[in-house]
Scaffold this motif. Structure first.
Motif, short mmCIF file in Angstrom:
data_model
loop_
_atom_site.label_atom_id
_atom_site.label_comp_id
_atom_site.label_asym_id
_atom_site.label_seq_id
_atom_site.Cartn_x
_atom_site.Cartn_y
_atom_site.Cartn_z
N ASP A 182 3.91 0.22 -11.70
CA ASP A 182 3.38 0.51 -10.36
C ASP A 182 3.15 -0.77 -9.56
O ASP A 182 3.55 -0.87 -8.40
N LEU A 183 2.52 -1.72 -10.19
CA LEU A 183 2.20 -2.97 -9.49
C LEU A 183 3.46 -3.77 -9.19
O LEU A 183 3.57 -4.38 -8.12
N SER A 184 4.42 -3.74 -10.08
CA SER A 184 5.68 -4.45 -9.84
C SER A 184 6.42 -3.85 -8.64
O SER A 184 6.99 -4.59 -7.83
N ILE A 185 6.40 -2.55 -8.52
CA ILE A 185 7.03 -1.91 -7.37
C ILE A 185 6.33 -2.35 -6.08
O ILE A 185 6.97 -2.71 -5.10
N GLY A 226 1.50 9.29 -10.45
CA GLY A 226 0.46 10.24 -10.05
C GLY A 226 -0.20 9.87 -8.73
O GLY A 226 -1.28 10.34 -8.44
N ASN A 227 0.43 8.99 -7.96
CA ASN A 227 -0.11 8.49 -6.70
C ASN A 227 -1.53 7.92 -6.88
O ASN A 227 -2.37 8.00 -6.00
N ARG A 228 -1.77 7.32 -8.04
CA ARG A 228 -3.10 6.78 -8.34
C ARG A 228 -3.43 5.54 -7.52
O ARG A 228 -4.59 5.27 -7.26
N ARG A 273 0.83 -1.22 0.00
CA ARG A 273 0.00 0.00 0.00
C ARG A 273 0.85 1.26 0.00
O ARG A 273 0.49 2.28 -0.59
N LEU A 274 2.02 1.18 0.65
CA LEU A 274 2.90 2.34 0.76
C LEU A 274 3.78 2.56 -0.47
O LEU A 274 4.51 3.55 -0.53
#
Length: 163
Positions: free
Chosen positions: A90-93, A40-42, A34-35
């Motif tokens: 994003d999801l990989s991070i 874009g902080n979406r 979550r963090l």
């Protein structure tokens, strides 16, 4: 353990003990995701946590019959919105945050990229407009694999231009 040591000590775990991850540890893994930063902080993601044995066994079949998928305490499916340009990054991070926190908590993980996405969507009731980016097994490791060799920095790094 420091961040660099955690990165250095991470291994892909494919043998798990028959133990459930305590709920507080599982929630800490999900909090780490979550963090994570996102474009874009979406935070345009969804994590499906699979703990049901029958569903995990179906995921084994959908994951090219990789039997260890069914032996992990949990399988986490990372779901993105393909309408968002950076959803895979994003999801990989976020999933890697789970991987690193898992090691901190004494747990093992393995990225699963070999799977039939349509079958996983059907099993987990994922809408067609969403993208299954990866599956991640998580559990109490029953193995301690040795580190694999890595290329030298000079083989993978260039400064100022591609060389």
């Amino acid at each position: 353990m420091g961040v660099f040591d955690t990165i250095k000590d991470r291994r892909s775990i494919r043998t798990y003990k028959d133990e459930r991850i305590p709920k507080d540890k599982l929630e800490k893994l999900l909090e780490a995701a979550r963090l994570a930063p996102s474009a874009g902080n979406r935070q345009n993601w969804k994590f499906i946590v699979v703990e049901n044995e029958q569903i995990k066994n179906k995921l084994v079949t959908a994951s090219n019959n990789q039997a260890f998928v069914g032996t992990a305490s949990h399988v986490i499916a990372g779901i993105g919105d393909s309408a968002q340009k950076w959803h895979q990054v994003d999801l990989s991070i976020a999933l890697e945050h789970i991987v690193l926190e898992a090691l901190e908590l004494g747990l093992g993980t393995c990225w699963i990229g070999a799977f039939n996405e349509e079958e996983v969507k059907k099993i987990l009731k994922i809408p067609q407009d969403k993208k299954v980016v990866a599956l991640l097994t998580v559990g109490v490791s029953a193995e301690s694999p040795a580190a694999k060799s890595r290329k030298a920095l000079k083989e993978i790094v260039a400064y100022n231009e591609y060389t």
